[in-house]
Structures are given as structure tokens and as C-alpha cells.
Design a protein around this motif. Structure first.
Motif, PDB file in Angstrom:
ATOM      1  N   GLN A 100       0.798  -1.219   0.000  1.00 45.85           N
ATOM      2  CA  GLN A 100       0.000   0.000   0.000  1.00 45.85           C
ATOM      3  C   GLN A 100       0.838   1.279   0.000  1.00 45.85           C
ATOM      4  N   ASN A 101       2.144   1.156   0.216  1.00 47.06           N
ATOM      5  CA  ASN A 101       2.987   2.356   0.320  1.00 47.06           C
ATOM      6  C   ASN A 101       4.170   2.379  -0.645  1.00 47.06           C
ATOM      7  N   MET A 102       4.371   1.308  -1.367  1.00 49.23           N
ATOM      8  CA  MET A 102       5.540   1.248  -2.241  1.00 49.23           C
ATOM      9  C   MET A 102       5.480   2.273  -3.367  1.00 49.23           C
ATOM     10  N   ASN A 103       4.274   2.682  -3.739  1.00 52.60           N
ATOM     11  CA  ASN A 103       4.144   3.692  -4.792  1.00 52.60           C
ATOM     12  C   ASN A 103       4.836   4.990  -4.411  1.00 52.60           C
ATOM     13  N   HIS A 104       4.891   5.328  -3.110  1.00 54.40           N
ATOM     14  CA  HIS A 104       5.562   6.551  -2.675  1.00 54.40           C
ATOM     15  C   HIS A 104       7.076   6.438  -2.888  1.00 54.40           C
ATOM     16  N   TRP A 105       7.635   5.273  -2.589  1.00 58.28           N
ATOM     17  CA  TRP A 105       9.076   5.074  -2.805  1.00 58.28           C
ATOM     18  C   TRP A 105       9.393   5.104  -4.295  1.00 58.28           C
ATOM     19  N   ILE A 106       8.504   4.554  -5.110  1.00 56.80           N
ATOM     20  CA  ILE A 106       8.693   4.597  -6.569  1.00 56.80           C
ATOM     21  C   ILE A 106       8.710   6.033  -7.067  1.00 56.80           C
ATOM     22  N   ASP A 107       7.850   6.875  -6.497  1.00 55.40           N
ATOM     23  CA  ASP A 107       7.850   8.298  -6.868  1.00 55.40           C
ATOM     24  C   ASP A 107       9.206   8.940  -6.590  1.00 55.40           C
ATOM     25  N   LEU A 108       9.836   8.552  -5.491  1.00 54.55           N
ATOM     26  CA  LEU A 108      11.129   9.139  -5.124  1.00 54.55           C
ATOM     27  C   LEU A 108      12.264   8.658  -6.014  1.00 54.55           C
ATOM     28  N   ILE A 109      12.272   7.384  -6.364  1.00 53.99           N
ATOM     29  CA  ILE A 109      13.410   6.803  -7.083  1.00 53.99           C
ATOM     30  C   ILE A 109      13.221   6.861  -8.597  1.00 53.99           C
ATOM     31  N   PHE A 110      12.016   6.552  -9.070  1.00 57.55           N
ATOM     32  CA  PHE A 110      11.772   6.476 -10.513  1.00 57.55           C
ATOM     33  C   PHE A 110      10.754   7.491 -11.015  1.00 57.55           C
ATOM     34  N   GLY A 111      10.111   8.226 -10.113  1.00 60.79           N
ATOM     35  CA  GLY A 111       8.970   9.025 -10.515  1.00 60.79           C
ATOM     36  C   GLY A 111       9.122  10.515 -10.400  1.00 60.79           C
ATOM     37  N   TYR A 112       8.005  11.183 -10.196  1.00 62.22           N
ATOM     38  CA  TYR A 112       7.965  12.637 -10.331  1.00 62.22           C
ATOM     39  C   TYR A 112       8.658  13.363  -9.184  1.00 62.22           C
ATOM     40  N   ASN A 136       5.257  13.737 -14.376  1.00 62.44           N
ATOM     41  CA  ASN A 136       4.300  14.733 -13.891  1.00 62.44           C
ATOM     42  C   ASN A 136       3.299  14.225 -12.864  1.00 62.44           C
ATOM     43  N   GLU A 137       2.983  12.943 -12.890  1.00 63.10           N
ATOM     44  CA  GLU A 137       1.922  12.444 -12.026  1.00 63.10           C
ATOM     45  C   GLU A 137       2.465  11.415 -11.039  1.00 63.10           C
ATOM     46  N   PRO A 138       1.843  11.315  -9.874  1.00 60.49           N
ATOM     47  CA  PRO A 138       2.276  10.306  -8.905  1.00 60.49           C
ATOM     48  C   PRO A 138       1.927   8.909  -9.385  1.00 60.49           C
ATOM     49  N   HIS A 139       2.684   7.951  -8.890  1.00 66.60           N
ATOM     50  CA  HIS A 139       2.417   6.562  -9.239  1.00 66.60           C
ATOM     51  C   HIS A 139       1.123   6.114  -8.563  1.00 66.60           C
ATOM     52  N   LEU A 140       0.341   5.318  -9.283  1.00 62.95           N
ATOM     53  CA  LEU A 140      -0.918   4.841  -8.728  1.00 62.95           C
ATOM     54  C   LEU A 140      -0.685   3.907  -7.549  1.00 62.95           C
ATOM     55  N   ARG A 141      -1.700   3.787  -6.714  1.00 63.38           N
ATOM     56  CA  ARG A 141      -1.622   2.935  -5.533  1.00 63.38           C
ATOM     57  C   ARG A 141      -2.125   1.537  -5.867  1.00 63.38           C
ATOM     58  N   ARG A 142      -1.594   0.562  -5.156  1.00 66.58           N
ATOM     59  CA  ARG A 142      -1.991  -0.821  -5.386  1.00 66.58           C
ATOM     60  C   ARG A 142      -3.333  -1.114  -4.696  1.00 66.58           C
ATOM     61  N   TYR A 143      -4.118  -1.983  -5.334  1.00 70.15           N
ATOM     62  CA  TYR A 143      -5.356  -2.423  -4.690  1.00 70.15           C
ATOM     63  C   TYR A 143      -5.026  -3.182  -3.407  1.00 70.15           C
ATOM     64  N   SER A 144      -5.920  -3.139  -2.455  1.00 68.37           N
ATOM     65  CA  SER A 144      -5.712  -3.888  -1.216  1.00 68.37           C
ATOM     66  C   SER A 144      -5.867  -5.380  -1.476  1.00 68.37           C
ATOM     67  N   GLY A 145      -5.343  -6.171  -0.568  1.00 70.24           N
ATOM     68  CA  GLY A 145      -5.408  -7.619  -0.736  1.00 70.24           C
ATOM     69  C   GLY A 145      -6.820  -8.151  -0.795  1.00 70.24           C
ATOM     70  N   GLU A 146      -7.747  -7.513  -0.079  1.00 68.87           N
ATOM     71  CA  GLU A 146      -9.130  -7.983  -0.055  1.00 68.87           C
ATOM     72  C   GLU A 146      -9.856  -7.661  -1.355  1.00 68.87           C
ATOM     73  N   GLU A 147      -9.331  -6.712  -2.131  1.00 67.37           N
ATOM     74  CA  GLU A 147      -9.980  -6.338  -3.390  1.00 67.37           C
ATOM     75  C   GLU A 147      -9.521  -7.221  -4.546  1.00 67.37           C
ATOM     76  N   CYS A 148      -8.448  -7.989  -4.342  1.00 60.25           N
ATOM     77  CA  CYS A 148      -7.821  -8.697  -5.453  1.00 60.25           C
ATOM     78  C   CYS A 148      -7.820 -10.205  -5.240  1.00 60.25           C
ATOM     79  N   TRP A 149      -7.339 -10.868  -6.243  1.00 57.00           N
ATOM     80  CA  TRP A 149      -7.194 -12.327  -6.226  1.00 57.00           C
ATOM     81  C   TRP A 149      -6.224 -12.749  -5.128  1.00 57.00           C
ATOM     82  N   ARG A 150      -6.537 -13.854  -4.471  1.00 53.56           N
ATOM     83  CA  ARG A 150      -5.641 -14.440  -3.488  1.00 53.56           C
ATOM     84  C   ARG A 150      -5.469 -15.919  -3.795  1.00 53.56           C
TER      85      ARG A 150
END
Length: 883
Positions: A370-382, A436-450
Motif C-alpha cells: 500500500q505504500n511502495m508507490n511513494h518510494w517509486i515516486d522518489l526513485i523512478f517518478g515525479y 508529472n503524475e504520482p504513481h498509482l496505488r496498489r489495490y488492497s489484498g481484499e480487493e484482489c485475487w488471493r
């Protein structure tokens, strides 16, 4: 002078200049496409200047000088001279930077070779090479996009969406981002970068459901400690008074990824040990500065103003980097502590394998997802550059950014050398993929296939049910004998019975779970050649020993496999536009119609391929497509097919394994030597129309091979034999890696035979021996644990990212164990159907189709295992604590 004579002389001069390449054997129709002078081949340890010759079939490199050591810049004479790479093996090409200039590319080949080339002519010369390669050369396996621009490639890929929907893991996504952003295992200055994910390295236990144990991924490492950040900001504001321009100002003088950082973490493994010694002028660095304590390293990254490093991928994959197995003399610290193996957090309980396992689970945890998108913004993103980077306190030295300086415009030699040295040694920021835009957030585990058994609590909520109307069973008039193999498809379950007949069931999922409905039942055209007792004509003299699993005549789940075929899988890969990613349900269902059934265990000692399309023929038999023995001398005892659908390995009574390519002519040619006759008396080109092509012979066993398992992602196969030996080989090159002698469960002097073996994609395998033992090892030969299964097992399966082992055997119970210690977590009683003969699960690649488990029993019945909906809510509150 006649212009024609001049042109002829120039042509002859070019031909003469290519004489070195003619030392290789060329294909009959091979011709020169283009020549490229002044290129540099980059490897982890060396730089080699030379020139390239591109032909229709190959890429040739001729060095024009000595090799240059990456660390010392010293020149030395190379042993190997000219080199060639076959373009028939080329699978991917990615644009790369070298010295912060977009003038390089990296090529990947199907036999696992890689090539990193920098063009002195710059971006234009590199792009000319790539255009010639795509348009004028024979590259049948190449699946890369036309663009070499990282940002364009990332934008057109489906990676973000696949990660968001949890169709690929966090680890897979970070690796893809690193490769797209120009990071490479062939360039020490641009090594892949991974985040610190945990912040607790001192507790006795760790709960991965507790957000307090994680690092704040919204901030760079340098901003995690507010007191240190205040010091850095004060220094940053003072830089202007020391003559730094606005562009040159920085918060952090060091970088989160540099050659020094990589060597710091990997110093205990070659070739990094040698490189670290070279970096320190022929000796190890001061012991206090070496990496010897995980907690101490994290503390330094939290407090030191000059230490803001992130991690390398090996922290999540390779336990050996924490072990001083080579017994290097790393010295003593000032407080008299010997530097040897890395000191681990208390919650790892002294095991590097447990540390890496928990660290990998932390990377895949809900908090990180749920938070890796923020780190991606810092290293590879806007937030990598510009005002957003300043606001996030993510500003590094300006020479770490692409485009910050043009080396060609620096006229002063001393300034130029100093700038190049800084770029090479003090870190380079990856290519910016999102501007220009922030990286999208991942769906929660309950919303996706398990997965079916997504954690230990889910294992305890499983239930099973068996439909009364089936092709098998004691009173059935359709199939005789046990269910030997099961294969789950999108909406079909295929069952193979002991009489070598195949039944297909329509599989549908409703509110109350899945249901099986009988569809078609057909017999194999080759069934009378099978050594399966139930398949032989009535009245024939069949040896009783055929029923014994230790017999060379035995037929079981190890004798069968289903595949779409390599060519069909390749087409699915290209339509999805990314390797190993998930095509749509409709696309898969359409491809499954042409699935191939591969089987062994025949009196003529062959592997046979039948077409599932034959299930619809009026003849009542499944059509035989191919029959080959691959050079095996004697019976073929076992086989396995990788997830790529193209690679198959067989094991025989002749103590050898053979690597095959299934229905992929281009791959067959690529993996075989097209210019040397094979042991079968033909060339690879002569096999291009064959459904099965044998490419390699794997040596190492001294007795018959009884079982094997293959991971096409790892390019590894593990095989077990009668004398209790396990051999590890690479698949695409067919190279022997190591042999492992299993420990005895009992005091018997004789080594028990290996009955069954299963390998997961993380490099762990579990072997079952005749004395009932379950042995867990890594492919690097490290022993993990041993347990007594208490019965003879007939099938094993590893699932849930390598965490869960499912077994079935003579007792008729489905037993679910933890791979980490082989302890039993849950059991399901199916003993009323007799011994369990096979286990199959809905493939993860069929996500979002819910995952089920299918069990084939001795009485010919198929049972379905799913989760009890009333017990699922319990799993939501589970605490994943390791102590």
C-alpha cells in the motif's frame, strides 16, 4: 582514377577488415548488415573497446585493445579474443545509459547470455544499430518494443496495471522498474536498487501486520531522521555562500546506490570480493567500515550525514551474501569483534535463510504493497527531480542526474577526468519513468485475487467435496484405475486415468463454490504401448512389478504433463506485450483448445505428444502428434515442463536427463548448436518442423533418474536418482551445477532412493525419499530442514510464494506443511477414496479466476478443495509473527 575502381577497392578493404569474423563458421545465407567502430563492451568487472560487425544471423565483436579493469582502470591482456552472439537467440533489447549518456543498449539471449554495449558515436549510432537489427536481421525470438526510450517503454507497457491488480509481485515489479530505468547487473555503476522496508532489527520477534516495524516509504532514507535532516537542510542553505549555484546545491553528498554501496553489501561473494579489494588498492577496507551487522548498518543509515544507502536485490533473494563461506580474513573491529558472517536481527534466530525469507515476506506485505508507490515516486517518478524532489528532501549531487553535464563540452582534461570519476564512483540516479503524475496505488489484498492457501490460517479453513458423477470410480464404465494426473484450465479440468484414457470436466464457479460436470471421455491412441497395467489389453501377460513406484515400468503423475506449447505461449506473451505477464481469460481459453498432452512410460521408450483437440474427433481416440526418444537408452522414467510451456526435461533409466523444446522451432534452433551435428545425427535446423526437439544431455547421475522438477524462471532443473543423489543443472545451457547427497532419516547404511521432488521459483526444493523422509534444500546446496512424512507420498506441490507444501500419499490425507520447517499445519481426510495419486491447483497465471485444489485418488475419483466461506473472516485478523 576510375570511380568504379575506387568503389571496388573500398569494398575489398571492408571485406579484408572482416576477415577476423570469417574465422567463425557462417550460415550459408549469412551476409554483412552493418559495421560499427569504437564500441565498448561493458561487464561487471571489465571494459573492452573494439568494433562490432552485424550480420543477418550474428553479432561479432573484435577487441582493438586490452581489457580495462572497472575498479582500478588498469589494462590487462584478455584471454578470449573475438566473440560471436547468435541473433537466433536474441529475445530482448533495452536502451541503456553509460556515463549518464543514452548511448548504450543491453541485449538478452535465450541461453541466458547478456551483452551490454556502449557506442562512442552516441545516441544516433546506437539507434542506427537497433534499427538495422530489427529491420535487416533474423531475430525470430525478439519481443522488445521499437523504442529504446525508457519512459516510452514504461508508458506503453502494462506493468502498472498488472502490479495494481496484484498479478505480479512487488519484487517482480521493482525488478521490471529497475531494468526499464536503465539499471543493470552488468554495470556496477548502475546496479539495481531496492528499498529498506523494515525498521526493526533489534526485537526478538517481528509481526509483519504491525505497521510500526516498517520504514516510512514516503521519505528518502536521508529524511527518515528529523534531527539529521535539520542538519542537512542547514548545510544545504549554506552551500550558496560557498560558491555553489542553485543547480549544484544538494542535500546528500553521497548516493543511495553506487559501486561502493553494492560492494559494501556483497563483499562476501565473488566477483564482488575481488572488486572490493581492488577498490581499496589491494586490501580489504577497515573492518569497522565493512558490512557486518544488519542492525548496525540500518543505524548508520538513520544517523550518519554521509550514509543514505538503499539496498540491493540480494537482500530478498540470496542468503549466501550474509555468509563468509570463503573464510575471508575480514579482520577485527576496534572493539575486538571479529568480522565474519553478518550479524542478523534477533528475530532471524541466527539463520540467514530465515532472515531472507522474512525480509521477502515483508516486501510483499500489505503495508509495503500500500505504500511502495511513494518510494517509486522518489526513485523512478515525479519526486526524483525538480520542485517535487526539493519538497520531498530528495536532492542529490547534480552529477548523479542525467543531462546535468555534457562531457563532450568539457575542454579541460583535468575537469573532464574528475567529472567522469564522480559519475562512475559516487552514484547515478535511474532514468525518470514518471515525470508529472504520482504513481498509482496498489489495490488492497481484499480487493484482489488471493491464492487458495494465502496464509497459515487459510490452510485451516479448507474443505473438500467429491462429485458423485465422474468418469472414474469403482462402478464406472468409462475409465479404469486411479487418477494419475490432473490439469486445471480456464473452464476445464482434464483427468488422466490409469488406463490411459482422458476425461474432461466442465468447471464452473458459482456462489457456493465450483462444480464439475462430465464433458468428454476419450482414450489415447498409444495406450496399448503404455506400461500402465490398467492400459494393457485384457489377457496380456503384464508383470506384477509394474504397480511398484520403484519399478522402471511404473506410471504415475511424474509421467504426464500438459502444455499450451512453446509457440502458443510465445504468442500469448507478445499479445500481452510483456514477458511472463498475464493475458486475458478469453485469450487463454482460446489457446487452451490446442493444448498438448505429453506422456512417457511406454514400451518403446519414447515421449509421446497427443493433441487435446483430438477429444472432439469422432474416432473416439486422442490423436498422436509426435513420438521421440531423444537419445535415451532405455525407459524414460519421469518428465516435467516449465511454466513457459516450451522447456521440458526428461529423466531416464540410463542415468541422464534430456532438455527438450516443445512446439517452438525457433527456440529449438536457438538452444541447439545449429552448426554442429547433434547426438541424434541431425542439425538443429533439421528439427525445426518437429513438435519435440532434444537440445541437451544432462550428466551427473550414476543410477536411474527417478524424479525431477523444473523452473523455467530460474533456468534450473533438480533431479533425483535411485542412489539418493540430487543433481542441479541449468536448463537453457545444459550445464551441471552441483550434486547433493541427502542425509539419512534412519540409521540405514544404504542411501534411500528419491521418490519425488518439487522446486519453487525462489530456489527452494523439497525431496521425498523411500524411507519417508522430507528434505528441504536450496539449489545452492544448503540444507534447511528434515521431517518424517510418515507415509509414502505420491505427489508434492509448493504454493503461496514458496511458503506452503502440499503432499498426498498412501494414507489418503492431503497434508499441508510450512516449507520453512516442514511442520504440519492442516490435513484433509480423503482416505475413503484410497491413496492420493496426484495434486493440482488452478495456475496463478489464470488470475483473477479463483484458485482451487484438485485431488486425484486411487479409486478414480476427483475431489475439489476450496475455502470454507464461513471461516474466511478469521484470516483477516491473523497476526504473522516470527519468533
Amino acid at each position: 582514377v576510375n570511380s568504379k575502381d575506387v568503389a571496388l577497392a573500398q569494398t575489398q578493404e571492408k571485406i579484408d577488415s572482416d576477415a577476423w569474423a570469417k574465422a567463425f563458421i557462417w550460415s550459408e545465407s549469412e551476409s554483412v548488415v552493418a559495421r560499427f567502430g569504437e564500441v565498448t563492451v561493458v561487464t561487471l568487472q571489465t571494459l573492452t573497446e573494439g568494433r562490432l560487425l552485424l550480420t543477418t544471423h550474428g553479432l561479432y565483436f573484435h577487441p582493438t585493445g586490452d581489457d580495462i579493469n572497472v575498479m582500478t582502470k588498469e589494462r590487462f591482456v584478455r584471454e578470449e579474443k573475438d566473440q560471436r552472439w547468435r541473433l537466433s537467440r536474441l529475445t530482448e533489447v533495452h536502451g541503456r545509459r553509460y556515463m549518464l549518456r543514452a548511448q548504450a543498449l543491453e541485449m538478452f539471449f535465450s541461453d541466458t547470455h547478456e551483452l551490454f554495449v556502449s557506442f562512442s558515436g552516441g545516441t544516433r549510432e546506437r539507434d542506427r544499430f537497433y534499427a538495422k537489427l530489427r529491420n535487416s536481421c533474423k531475430v525470430p525470438l525478439l519481443s522488445s518494443p521499437k523504442s529504446l526510450n525508457p519512459r516510452t517503454v514504461f508508458k506503453k507497457s502494462k506493468l502498472k496495471d498488472l502490479w495494481k491488480k496484484r498479478k505480479i509481485s512487488n519484487f517482480q515489479y521493482l525488478m521490471h522498474l529497475n531494468f526499464m530505468a536503465g539499471r543493470s547487473f552488468n554495470d556496477i555503476t548502475q546496479y539495481p536498487v531496492f528499498p529498506w522496508v523494515l525498521a526493526d532489527y533489534t526485537s526478538e520477534t517481528i509481526d509483519l501486520n504491525d505497521s510500526r516495524v516498517y520504514r516510512d516509504l514516503t521519505k528518502p532514507v536521508g529524511a527518515l531522521n528529523p534531527d539529521r535532516l535539520a542538519q542537512l537542510i542547514a548545510r544545504y542553505n549554506d552551500l550558496e555562500s560557498f560558491g555553489f549555484s542553485e543547480q549544484e546545491k544538494f542535500l546528500y553528498g553521497s548516493h543511495y546506490s553506487s559501486p561502493g554501496v553494492v560492494l559494501h553489501f556483497l563483499i562476501r561473494q565473488e566477483p564482488f570480493t575481488t572488486m572490493a579489494i581492488e577498490l581499496q588498492s589491494g586490501r580489504f577496507d577497515c573492518p569497522d567500515r565493512l558490512f557486518f551487522d544488519v542492525a548496525g548498518c540500518w543505524k548508520s543509515c538513520m544517523t550518519s550525514t554521509s550514509d543514505v544507502k538503499e539496498l540491493v536485490p540480494e537482500f530478498f533473494t540470496c542468503p549466501e551474501v550474509f555468509l563468509n563461506n570463503n573464510r575471508y580474513p575480514l579482520g577485527q573491529t576496534q572493539d575486538k569483534r571479529s568480522v565474519d558472517n553478518v550479524i542478523l536481527p534477533p528475530w532471524a534466530k541466527g539463520s540467514v535463510y530465515e532472515f531472507v525469507r522474512i525480509h521477502r515476506l515483508a516486501l510483499e506485505s500489505e503495508y509495503v504493497s500500500q505504500n511502495m508507490n511513494h518510494w517509486i515516486d522518489l526513485i523512478f517518478g515525479y519526486k526524483q527531480r525538480g520542485p517535487e524532489a526539493e519538497a520531498a528532501h530528495n536532492v542529490f549531487h547534480y552529477l548523479s542526474y542525467e543531462g546535468a553535464v555534457d562531457l563532450d563540452k568539457i575542454t579541460d582534461e583535468i575537469d573532464r577526468v574528475a567529472t567522469e570519476s564522480h559519475i562512475q564512483n559516487f552514484g547515478q540516479t535511474p532514468c525518470q519513468l514518471l515525470v508529472n503524475e504520482p504513481h498509482l496505488r496498489r489495490y488492497s489484498g481484499e480487493e484482489c485475487w488471493r491464492s487458495l492457501i494465502y496464509n497459515m490460517t487459510a490452510a485451516k479453513s479448507l474443505r473438500c467435496h467429491t462429485s458423485g458423477k465422474q468418469f472414474g470410480g469403482k462402478r464406472s464404465t468409462y475409465a479404469r484405475g486411479s487418477v494419475l494426473s490432473l490439469h486445471a484450465m480456464t473452464d476445464t479440468i482434464v483427468a488422466v486415468y490409469a488406463d490411459l484414457s482422458i476425461g474432461t470436466y466442465k468447471w464452473s464457479i458459482g456462489r457456493n463454490g465450483g462444480s464439475l460436470k462430465m464433458d468428454r471421455h476419450r482414450k489415447l491412441a498409444s495406450r496399448y504401448l503404455s506400461t500402465s497395467r490398467a492400459a494393457i489389453k485384457r489377457g496380456s501377460a503384464a508383470p506384477q512389478s509394474m504397480e511398484s513406484s520403484g519399478s522402471s515400468l511404473a506410471v504415475g503423475n511424474w509421467s504426464f504433463a500438459f502444455t499450451l506449447g512453446g509457440r502458443a505461449k510465445e504468442n500469448l506473451k507478445r499479445t500481452s506485450n510483456m514477458s511472463r505477464l498475464n493475458p486475458s481469460k478469453d485469450t487463454l481459453a482460446g489457446a487452451e483448445v490446442s493444448s498438448l498432452f505429453v506422456s512417457s512410460g511406454y514400451w518403446d521408450n519414447t515421449v509421446k505428444v497427443h493433441s487435446i483437440e483430438g477429444m472432439k474427433n469422432r474416432s473416439g481416440e486422442v490423436k498422436l502428434r509426435s513420438s521421440e526418444n531423444g537419445g535415451h537408452r532405455g525407459p524414460i522414467l519421469c518428465l516435467d515442463i516449465g511454466r513457459d510451456g516450451a522447456l521440458m526435461v526428461t529423466g531416464g533409466q540410463d542415468a541422464t536427463c534430456r532438455v527438450w523444446v516443445v512446439d517452438h522451432p525457433d527456440m529449438s534452433i536457438a538452444l541447439s548448436d545449429g552448426y554442429v551435428k547433434t547426438a541424434l545425427g541431425g542439425t538443429a535446423d533439421s528439427n525445426k518442423d518437429h513438435l519435440l526437439s532434444c537440445c541437451h544431455i544432462l550428466w551427473g547421475h550414476e543410477t536411474a533418474v527417478t524424479c525431477l522438477s523444473l523452473s523455467s524462471d530460474l533456468d534450473i532443473t533438480v533431479s533425483g536418482s535411485i542412489d539418493g543423489t540430487i543433481c542441479v543443472h541449468t536448463v537453457r545451457r545444459g550445464k551441471f551445477v552441483r550434486s547433493i547427497r541427502l542425509s539419512r532419516l534412519s540409521a540405514s547404511r544404504q542411501k534411500p532412493a528419491v521418490r519425488k521432488i518439487v522446486l519453487d521459483d525462489h530456489g527452494t526444493f523439497v525431496a521425498h525419499t523411500e524411507d519417508g523422509g522430507l528434505h528441504a534444500y536450496t539449489i545452492n546446496g544448503a540444507f534447511l530442514c528434515l521431517a518424517d512424512a510418515g507415509e509414502k507420498l505420491h505427489d508434492l506441490a509448493i504454493c503461496t510464494n514458496g511458503e506452503i507444501l502440499v503432499t498426498g500419499g498412501d494414507s489418503g490425507h492431503v497434508v499441508i506443511r510450512s516449507v520453512r520447517d516442514l511442520a504440519v499445519t492442516a490435513t484433509l481426510d480423503l482416505s475413503r477414496h484410497g491413496p492420493i495419486r496426484c495434486i493440482s491447483m488452478t495456475p496463478e497465471e489464470l488470475n483473477p479466476i479463483p484458485q482451487y485444489m484438485f485431488i486425484g485418488s486411487d479409486d478414480g475419483m476427483v475431489s475439489v478443495v476450496d475455502r470454507d466461506p464461513s471461516a474466511v473472516t478469521i484470516a483477516k485478523t491473523e497476526s504473522v509473527t516470527f519468533s
